[in-house]
Design a protein around this motif. Structure first.
Motif, mmCIF file in Angstrom:
data_model
loop_
_atom_site.group_PDB
_atom_site.id
_atom_site.type_symbol
_atom_site.label_atom_id
_atom_site.label_comp_id
_atom_site.label_asym_id
_atom_site.label_seq_id
_atom_site.Cartn_x
_atom_site.Cartn_y
_atom_site.Cartn_z
ATOM 1 N N ILE A 244 0.849 -1.181 0.000
ATOM 2 C CA ILE A 244 0.000 0.000 0.000
ATOM 3 C C ILE A 244 0.885 1.231 0.000
ATOM 4 C CG2 ILE A 244 -1.695 1.316 1.306
ATOM 5 C CD1 ILE A 244 -2.732 -1.325 2.441
ATOM 6 N N VAL A 245 0.666 2.129 -0.967
ATOM 7 C CA VAL A 245 1.443 3.361 -1.084
ATOM 8 C C VAL A 245 0.499 4.531 -0.815
ATOM 9 C CG1 VAL A 245 2.950 4.743 -2.541
ATOM 10 C CG2 VAL A 245 2.938 2.251 -2.780
ATOM 11 N N ASP A 246 0.679 5.197 0.305
ATOM 12 C CA ASP A 246 -0.216 6.258 0.756
ATOM 13 C C ASP A 246 0.122 7.596 0.083
ATOM 14 O OD1 ASP A 246 -2.285 7.372 2.186
ATOM 15 O OD2 ASP A 246 -1.368 7.086 4.167
ATOM 16 N N ALA A 247 -0.761 8.541 0.265
ATOM 17 C CA ALA A 247 -0.527 9.901 -0.242
ATOM 18 C C ALA A 247 0.569 10.581 0.574
ATOM 19 C CB ALA A 247 -1.820 10.712 -0.160
ATOM 20 N N GLY A 248 1.139 11.645 0.006
ATOM 21 C CA GLY A 248 2.081 12.478 0.734
ATOM 22 C C GLY A 248 3.501 11.968 0.786
ATOM 23 N N LEU A 249 3.802 10.859 0.103
ATOM 24 C CA LEU A 249 5.140 10.279 0.152
ATOM 25 C C LEU A 249 6.007 10.798 -0.988
ATOM 26 C CD1 LEU A 249 4.183 6.548 0.844
ATOM 27 C CD2 LEU A 249 4.899 8.262 2.522
ATOM 28 N N ASP A 250 7.317 10.634 -0.820
ATOM 29 C CA ASP A 250 8.258 10.898 -1.906
ATOM 30 C C ASP A 250 8.077 9.784 -2.944
ATOM 31 O OD1 ASP A 250 10.407 11.063 -3.618
ATOM 32 O OD2 ASP A 250 11.923 11.138 -2.049
ATOM 33 N N PRO A 251 7.602 10.081 -4.141
ATOM 34 C CA PRO A 251 7.332 9.023 -5.130
ATOM 35 C C PRO A 251 8.567 8.213 -5.500
ATOM 36 C CG PRO A 251 6.328 11.100 -5.803
ATOM 37 C CD PRO A 251 7.233 11.414 -4.650
ATOM 38 N N GLU A 252 9.720 8.867 -5.559
ATOM 39 C CA GLU A 252 10.939 8.142 -5.927
ATOM 40 C C GLU A 252 11.291 7.118 -4.858
ATOM 41 O OE1 GLU A 252 15.618 9.017 -7.145
ATOM 42 O OE2 GLU A 252 14.219 10.680 -6.756
ATOM 43 N N TRP A 253 11.199 7.507 -3.585
ATOM 44 C CA TRP A 253 11.476 6.565 -2.497
ATOM 45 C C TRP A 253 10.471 5.426 -2.497
ATOM 46 C CZ3 TRP A 253 8.134 5.756 1.754
ATOM 47 C CH2 TRP A 253 8.627 4.868 2.726
ATOM 48 N N ALA A 254 9.194 5.739 -2.654
ATOM 49 C CA ALA A 254 8.153 4.704 -2.634
ATOM 50 C C ALA A 254 8.333 3.727 -3.792
ATOM 51 C CB ALA A 254 6.771 5.353 -2.685
ATOM 52 N N ALA A 255 8.678 4.261 -4.971
ATOM 53 C CA ALA A 255 8.896 3.387 -6.128
ATOM 54 C C ALA A 255 10.109 2.489 -5.919
ATOM 55 C CB ALA A 255 9.060 4.239 -7.386
ATOM 56 N N ALA A 256 11.150 3.020 -5.271
ATOM 57 C CA ALA A 256 12.336 2.200 -4.979
ATOM 58 C C ALA A 256 11.971 1.045 -4.052
ATOM 59 C CB ALA A 256 13.431 3.064 -4.368
ATOM 60 N N GLN A 257 11.116 1.332 -3.059
ATOM 61 C CA GLN A 257 10.655 0.262 -2.173
ATOM 62 C C GLN A 257 9.867 -0.789 -2.951
ATOM 63 O OE1 GLN A 257 10.762 -0.272 1.479
ATOM 64 N NE2 GLN A 257 12.607 0.900 1.039
ATOM 65 N N ALA A 258 8.987 -0.342 -3.835
ATOM 66 C CA ALA A 258 8.199 -1.273 -4.639
ATOM 67 C C ALA A 258 9.094 -2.130 -5.528
ATOM 68 C CB ALA A 258 7.195 -0.503 -5.496
ATOM 69 N N ALA A 259 10.121 -1.518 -6.110
ATOM 70 C CA ALA A 259 11.034 -2.258 -6.983
ATOM 71 C C ALA A 259 11.816 -3.311 -6.207
ATOM 72 C CB ALA A 259 11.986 -1.283 -7.678
ATOM 73 N N ILE A 260 12.287 -2.933 -5.028
ATOM 74 C CA ILE A 260 12.992 -3.911 -4.195
ATOM 75 C C ILE A 260 12.078 -5.082 -3.886
ATOM 76 C CG2 ILE A 260 13.987 -4.302 -1.907
ATOM 77 C CD1 ILE A 260 14.960 -1.363 -2.022
ATOM 78 N N GLY A 261 10.843 -4.781 -3.510
ATOM 79 C CA GLY A 261 9.914 -5.845 -3.133
ATOM 80 C C GLY A 261 9.497 -6.727 -4.286
ATOM 81 N N ALA A 262 9.339 -6.147 -5.484
ATOM 82 C CA ALA A 262 8.833 -6.915 -6.624
ATOM 83 C C ALA A 262 9.927 -7.591 -7.444
ATOM 84 C CB ALA A 262 8.014 -6.001 -7.531
ATOM 85 N N PHE A 263 11.128 -7.010 -7.487
ATOM 86 C CA PHE A 263 12.147 -7.476 -8.426
ATOM 87 C C PHE A 263 13.321 -8.203 -7.783
ATOM 88 C CE2 PHE A 263 10.779 -3.378 -10.775
ATOM 89 C CZ PHE A 263 9.642 -4.010 -11.273
#
Length: 461
Positions: A244-263
């Motif tokens: 879950i990616v909430d509002a108000g976050l740094d998109p680059e940081w959140a995307a990096a977390q998603a990439a680590i988790g998925a890839f």
């Protein structure tokens, strides 16, 4: 989907997922081999359980040190059989060594409880080994996972028969050779084979405990068998972990977390990110950064091959189905030319809740994204799932974090970090993800059974 692998007569044939070349062939244990291993374990159990706990710990420690002397050899074999990066594979072997050492220390300290009964009586609860443990393990982190289950079982006085995954039988057999040398004959044995051999093992008369880490399909078949034998069952199976990616976050940081988790490890981790729910407020920037990270990994050759072509084809089938049903493919999603089992980091948007990408475990480097209107919608969608392994929430809102922790029906909730956690944690998966503690100090409780003792003085003449 079948869980068998390639066979040639009574051999398992393993090919290198990087280039398709043959790694080798391992004989399949026949039914007599398996029954004999269980019978030998049963015969060795009484003496092993009577061995002082400290001596069992010393044997386990010696086995750990022997494994530690051969990290590079194990890592190379892991790389060739499953395609995992050598450095990551070496890290898994070192984790296995540490796990064996931990259980060498923890198992002798595993104790019962004294009870408050009558003053003239002694009341206590005593932990005892269950007997013969059948341990069935996966291919994606085979040495570390196997070491945990085997170490906890042997340390508490059980005898063990181990069947490693048919996708890494050379590695499983080598692990068996290294460890067995440090235990009395019959106490630890390795058998090889696929689904049929696994079912023979877990269904064998004389098996008191079954520990399985692997797919949900295999785990549910094992559960049905064990329901008839009465053996105690621990299983950690597939997951469909939400991010879950909430509002108000740094998109680059959140995307990096998603990439680590998925890839990471090409998505071949039981707690990989399988579903992404992102708040509309940051969705466009988040998706743009996630695509950029996926392409960086693809162009840099940072995505390892999947374990074999069968797994790659299964992943691609889910991606192709989603695209046909209306998902938008932003990057990846195509089988590369040439030999091997490579598949690129893949990002899709416009996914819907009924797509298999979101209802089943994909087990590949795929990030399917759904855009949601608010945090509540994200949480509701994350909650509705048959699995219950883990989930992650990225949020700067403490109230949202608490709501996620309270309502997500999973064994592990991670806030603002897709991977990580303190030593000693131990979770119980839920739903189709399994049951029981599969690691940590609590695994020692699973490996033992409790006897209550009441002792009082006899009346004498």
């Amino acid at each position: 989907m079948s869980i068998e692998t390639s066979r040639f007569d009574d051999e398992i044939v393993i090919t290198d997922p990087s280039d398709g070349s043959e790694v080798g062939r391992v004989p399949v244990s026949d039914e007599n081999d398996i029954r004999e291993a269980v019978a030998a374990a049963r015969a060795a159990f009484d003496e092993w359980r009577a061995t002082p706990a400290g001596e069992r710990g010393v044997a386990l420690r010696n086995a750990a040190l022997a494994l530690g002397d051969r990290v590079d050899e194990f890592a190379e074999l892991h790389h060739r059989e499953t395609g995992r990066d050598r450095d990551e594979a070496a890290g898994g072997v070192r984790a296995a060594v540490d796990t064996l050492l931990q259980y060498a220390e923890l198992a002798p300290l595993h104790r019962g409880r004294s009870l408050l009964g009558a003053p003239e009586a002694l009341d206590l609860m005593r932990a005892e080994p269950r007997g013969v443990a059948a341990v069935v393990t996966p291919w994606n982190d085979p040495v570390a996972v196997s070491a945990g289950l085997i170490g906890a079982a042997l340390g508490t006085g059980n005898a063990v028969v181990h069947k490693p995954s048919e996708r890494c039988p050379h590695l499983g057999r080598l692990l068996g050779e290294v460890l067995a040398e440090h235990f009395p004959p019959g106490v630890f044995a390795t058998v090889t084979g696929g689904a049929r051999e696994g079912e023979i093992l877990v269904g064998s008369s004389g098996v008191d405990l079954v520990a399985h880490v692997g797919s949900t399909f295999a785990g549910e078949r094992i559960a049905r068998i064990v329901a008839l034998t009465g053996a105690h069952l621990i299983r950690e199976n597939g997951g469909n972990d939400a991010l879950i990616v909430d509002a108000g976050l740094d998109p680059e940081w959140a995307a990096a977390q998603a990439a680590i988790g998925a890839f990471t490890n090409s998505g071949q981790i039981c707690t990989s990110v399988e579903r992404v729910f992102v708040h509309r407020e940051i969705a466009d920037e988040f998706v743009e950064e996630l695509v950029r990270e996926a392409e960086r990994r693809n162009e840099g050759g940072l995505v390892a091959p999947l374990v074999d072509e069968r797994m790659r084809d299964s992943v691609h089938e889910q991606v192709a189905e989603a695209v046909s049903a209306g998902a938008r493919l932003l990057t990846g999603g195509a089988i590369p030319e040439g030999a091997g089992a490579r598949y690129p980091a893949t990002v899709l948007t416009d996914c819907t809740a009924d797509m298999r990408l979101l209802t089943e475990e994909t087990f590949g480097p795929v990030a399917p994204v759904m855009v949601v209107e608010d945090f509540e919608e994200a949480l509701e969608r994350a909650v509705h799932d048959e699995y219950g392994l883990a989930a992650t929430v990225l949020t700067g809102d403490l109230e949202h974090a608490h709501a996620a922790i309270d309502r997500l029906p999973v064994g592990t909730v991670k806030v603002n970090n897709v991977f990580g956690g303190a030593p000693g944690g131990s979770a119980q998966p839920r739903g189709r993800s399994g049951s029981g503690f599969g690691y940590g100090p609590e695994l020692l409780d699973e490996m033992t059974t409790v006897k209550v003792v009441h002792m009082q003085a006899a009346r004498t003449r």
